[in-house]
Motif scaffolding. Structure first.
Motif, PDB file in Angstrom:
ATOM      1  N   LYS A 113      -7.725 -12.316  35.116  1.00 27.99           N
ATOM      2  CA  LYS A 113      -7.039 -13.440  35.422  1.00 27.99           C
ATOM      3  C   LYS A 113      -8.363 -14.335  35.784  1.00 27.99           C
ATOM      4  O   LYS A 113      -8.639 -15.558  35.403  1.00 27.99           O
ATOM      5  CB  LYS A 113      -6.270 -13.748  36.183  1.00 27.99           C
ATOM      6  N   PHE A 114      -8.904 -13.830  36.810  1.00 30.79           N
ATOM      7  CA  PHE A 114      -9.973 -14.726  37.285  1.00 30.79           C
ATOM      8  C   PHE A 114     -11.102 -15.056  36.245  1.00 30.79           C
ATOM      9  O   PHE A 114     -11.670 -16.165  36.504  1.00 30.79           O
ATOM     10  CB  PHE A 114     -10.524 -13.917  38.582  1.00 30.79           C
ATOM     11  N   ILE A 115     -11.564 -14.134  35.686  1.00 31.59           N
ATOM     12  CA  ILE A 115     -12.665 -14.317  34.537  1.00 31.59           C
ATOM     13  C   ILE A 115     -12.242 -15.302  33.633  1.00 31.59           C
ATOM     14  O   ILE A 115     -12.929 -16.038  32.997  1.00 31.59           O
ATOM     15  CB  ILE A 115     -13.092 -12.969  33.952  1.00 31.59           C
ATOM     16  N   GLU A 116     -10.742 -15.330  33.097  1.00 32.42           N
ATOM     17  CA  GLU A 116     -10.394 -15.968  32.220  1.00 32.42           C
ATOM     18  C   GLU A 116     -10.415 -17.680  32.655  1.00 32.42           C
ATOM     19  O   GLU A 116     -10.755 -18.425  31.903  1.00 32.42           O
ATOM     20  CB  GLU A 116      -8.799 -15.827  31.568  1.00 32.42           C
ATOM     21  N   ALA A 117     -10.031 -17.637  33.960  1.00 32.27           N
ATOM     22  CA  ALA A 117      -9.972 -18.927  34.647  1.00 32.27           C
ATOM     23  C   ALA A 117     -11.310 -19.673  34.579  1.00 32.27           C
ATOM     24  O   ALA A 117     -11.720 -20.693  34.652  1.00 32.27           O
ATOM     25  CB  ALA A 117      -9.391 -19.067  36.047  1.00 32.27           C
ATOM     26  N   GLN A 118     -12.587 -18.663  35.032  1.00 27.61           N
ATOM     27  CA  GLN A 118     -13.848 -19.144  35.056  1.00 27.61           C
ATOM     28  C   GLN A 118     -14.337 -19.501  33.622  1.00 27.61           C
ATOM     29  O   GLN A 118     -14.926 -20.635  33.383  1.00 27.61           O
ATOM     30  CB  GLN A 118     -14.642 -18.109  35.670  1.00 27.61           C
ATOM     31  N   GLN A 119     -13.967 -18.624  32.668  1.00 26.67           N
ATOM     32  CA  GLN A 119     -14.314 -19.177  31.318  1.00 26.67           C
ATOM     33  C   GLN A 119     -13.498 -20.359  30.799  1.00 26.67           C
ATOM     34  O   GLN A 119     -14.362 -21.214  30.133  1.00 26.67           O
ATOM     35  CB  GLN A 119     -13.983 -17.929  30.481  1.00 26.67           C
ATOM     36  N   ALA A 120     -12.421 -20.602  31.212  1.00 31.71           N
ATOM     37  CA  ALA A 120     -11.571 -21.931  30.857  1.00 31.71           C
ATOM     38  C   ALA A 120     -12.171 -23.202  31.520  1.00 31.71           C
ATOM     39  O   ALA A 120     -12.530 -24.185  30.861  1.00 31.71           O
ATOM     40  CB  ALA A 120     -10.184 -22.001  31.274  1.00 31.71           C
ATOM     41  N   ARG A 121     -12.572 -22.884  32.749  1.00 31.20           N
ATOM     42  CA  ARG A 121     -13.317 -23.904  33.461  1.00 31.20           C
ATOM     43  C   ARG A 121     -14.653 -24.335  32.752  1.00 31.20           C
ATOM     44  O   ARG A 121     -15.077 -25.410  32.589  1.00 31.20           O
ATOM     45  CB  ARG A 121     -13.533 -23.479  34.896  1.00 31.20           C
ATOM     46  N   ALA A 122     -15.526 -23.230  32.437  1.00 29.06           N
ATOM     47  CA  ALA A 122     -16.933 -23.424  31.895  1.00 29.06           C
ATOM     48  C   ALA A 122     -16.657 -24.282  30.443  1.00 29.06           C
ATOM     49  O   ALA A 122     -17.406 -25.195  30.031  1.00 29.06           O
ATOM     50  CB  ALA A 122     -17.618 -22.081  31.841  1.00 29.06           C
ATOM     51  N   ALA A 123     -15.675 -23.942  29.496  1.00 30.87           N
ATOM     52  CA  ALA A 123     -15.490 -24.624  28.510  1.00 30.87           C
ATOM     53  C   ALA A 123     -15.107 -26.139  28.600  1.00 30.87           C
ATOM     54  O   ALA A 123     -15.606 -26.927  27.695  1.00 30.87           O
ATOM     55  CB  ALA A 123     -14.184 -23.953  27.859  1.00 30.87           C
ATOM     56  N   TYR A 124     -14.106 -26.404  29.676  1.00 28.24           N
ATOM     57  CA  TYR A 124     -13.916 -27.657  29.983  1.00 28.24           C
ATOM     58  C   TYR A 124     -15.095 -28.558  30.416  1.00 28.24           C
ATOM     59  O   TYR A 124     -15.250 -29.556  29.809  1.00 28.24           O
ATOM     60  CB  TYR A 124     -12.970 -27.648  31.145  1.00 28.24           C
ATOM     61  N   VAL A 125     -15.746 -27.777  31.202  1.00 30.17           N
ATOM     62  CA  VAL A 125     -17.362 -28.579  31.621  1.00 30.17           C
ATOM     63  C   VAL A 125     -18.192 -28.844  30.299  1.00 30.17           C
ATOM     64  O   VAL A 125     -18.569 -29.858  30.281  1.00 30.17           O
ATOM     65  CB  VAL A 125     -17.850 -27.906  32.809  1.00 30.17           C
ATOM     66  N   HIS A 126     -18.291 -27.836  29.611  1.00 27.12           N
ATOM     67  CA  HIS A 126     -18.964 -27.809  28.214  1.00 27.12           C
ATOM     68  C   HIS A 126     -18.636 -29.077  27.373  1.00 27.12           C
ATOM     69  O   HIS A 126     -19.378 -29.976  27.047  1.00 27.12           O
ATOM     70  CB  HIS A 126     -19.250 -26.576  27.742  1.00 27.12           C
ATOM     71  N   LEU A 127     -17.298 -29.016  27.105  1.00 31.52           N
ATOM     72  CA  LEU A 127     -16.564 -29.997  26.392  1.00 31.52           C
ATOM     73  C   LEU A 127     -16.800 -31.430  26.823  1.00 31.52           C
ATOM     74  O   LEU A 127     -16.976 -32.610  26.170  1.00 31.52           O
ATOM     75  CB  LEU A 127     -15.285 -29.760  25.821  1.00 31.52           C
ATOM     76  N   MET A 128     -16.544 -31.548  28.168  1.00 31.98           N
ATOM     77  CA  MET A 128     -16.567 -32.937  28.845  1.00 31.98           C
ATOM     78  C   MET A 128     -18.021 -33.214  28.849  1.00 31.98           C
ATOM     79  O   MET A 128     -18.155 -34.572  28.716  1.00 31.98           O
ATOM     80  CB  MET A 128     -15.904 -33.034  30.470  1.00 31.98           C
ATOM     81  N   ALA A 129     -18.886 -32.731  28.665  1.00 33.52           N
ATOM     82  CA  ALA A 129     -20.299 -33.018  28.671  1.00 33.52           C
ATOM     83  C   ALA A 129     -20.747 -33.547  27.277  1.00 33.52           C
ATOM     84  O   ALA A 129     -21.723 -34.401  26.945  1.00 33.52           O
ATOM     85  CB  ALA A 129     -21.235 -32.101  29.116  1.00 33.52           C
ATOM     86  N   MET A 130     -20.008 -33.441  26.109  1.00 33.63           N
ATOM     87  CA  MET A 130     -20.356 -33.898  24.823  1.00 33.63           C
ATOM     88  C   MET A 130     -19.966 -35.385  24.867  1.00 33.63           C
ATOM     89  O   MET A 130     -19.025 -35.719  25.428  1.00 33.63           O
ATOM     90  CB  MET A 130     -19.403 -33.179  23.789  1.00 33.63           C
ATOM     91  N   ASP A 131     -20.499 -36.028  24.148  1.00 28.65           N
ATOM     92  CA  ASP A 131     -20.222 -37.549  23.959  1.00 28.65           C
ATOM     93  C   ASP A 131     -19.055 -37.454  22.660  1.00 28.65           C
ATOM     94  O   ASP A 131     -18.662 -36.507  22.109  1.00 28.65           O
ATOM     95  CB  ASP A 131     -21.479 -38.209  23.439  1.00 28.65           C
ATOM     96  N   SER A 132     -18.533 -38.612  22.417  1.00 29.70           N
ATOM     97  CA  SER A 132     -17.258 -39.042  21.899  1.00 29.70           C
ATOM     98  C   SER A 132     -17.606 -38.487  20.308  1.00 29.70           C
ATOM     99  O   SER A 132     -16.719 -38.064  19.863  1.00 29.70           O
ATOM    100  CB  SER A 132     -16.875 -40.199  21.829  1.00 29.70           C
ATOM    101  N   ARG A 133     -18.766 -38.664  19.687  1.00 29.50           N
ATOM    102  CA  ARG A 133     -18.818 -38.299  18.385  1.00 29.50           C
ATOM    103  C   ARG A 133     -19.183 -36.925  18.073  1.00 29.50           C
ATOM    104  O   ARG A 133     -18.291 -36.416  17.245  1.00 29.50           O
ATOM    105  CB  ARG A 133     -20.314 -38.709  17.790  1.00 29.50           C
ATOM    106  N   GLN A 134     -19.695 -36.123  19.226  1.00 31.18           N
ATOM    107  CA  GLN A 134     -19.402 -34.676  19.089  1.00 31.18           C
ATOM    108  C   GLN A 134     -18.130 -34.090  19.049  1.00 31.18           C
ATOM    109  O   GLN A 134     -17.781 -33.076  18.302  1.00 31.18           O
ATOM    110  CB  GLN A 134     -20.572 -34.171  20.426  1.00 31.18           C
TER     111      GLN A 134
END
Length: 174
Positions: A113-134
């Motif tokens: 569960k901890f690993i899944e939460a960390q992966q979800a957090r990393a995915a969120y940060v990665h997607l939020m770093a993208m611009d609107s076009r991406q």
């Protein structure tokens, strides 16, 4: 016949109520009864053990006969009944496919569960770093990132997914 005192007679009264006014007790009767009960118990135990052993052996022979019958079939016949040669053992013994996963304990579940939460957090940060076009290229808007990371794509902020109408269908470039 053996003669007993009051203590012995009271002790025997627990086994079988007797007239305590008697001083003489027929011990042969009790010994004979004990031998009969022991014999019945042993005979019953041996009978149960024999039935269990013979039953297991008969079951084993039936399984072996079924395996021999299936191994004697051609590959095409086996395919018709939906199994392959490698599945014969499992099919006859009534087992499903071999269990490849092991039971997961409390601490392993907690770690997963901890690993899944960390992966979800990393995915969120990665997607939020993208611009609107991406984000648009992968079919997301900024407001849908959290739902996408959590796997709730049905909870989309923008549910107006209809294509815009094109009023230039009949015009030609030129």
């Amino acid at each position: 016949m053996i003669s007993y005192g009051k203590k012995e007679i009271e002790a025997l009264a627990f086994i079988e109520p007797i007239n305590t006014n008697k001083i003489v007790i027929d011990t042969e009767k009790y010994i004979k009864k004990a031998h009969e009960l022991r014999s019945e118990f042993l005979a019953d135990a041996l009978q149960k053990m024999y039935r269990a052993t013979v039953g297991k052996y008969k079951e084993y022979r039936q399984l072996e006969a079924a395996k021999e019958t299936l191994f004697a079939m051609t590959d095409r016949e086996l395919k018709d009944i939906g199994i392959t040669r490698s599945d014969i053992e499992l099919a006859v013994e009534g087992k499903r496919e071999m269990e490849t996963t092991t039971k997961v304990g409390f601490w392993r579940k907690l770690m997963n569960k901890f690993i899944e939460a960390q992966q979800a957090r990393a995915a969120y940060v990665h997607l939020m770093a993208m611009d609107s076009r991406q984000l648009a290229d992968i079919g997301l808007t900024r407001s849908e990132v959290e739902a996408a990371v959590n796997g709730n794509r049905k909870d989309r902020a923008n549910d107006n997914l209809a294509q815009p109408s094109n009023t230039n269908d009949h015009r030609k470039a030129g």
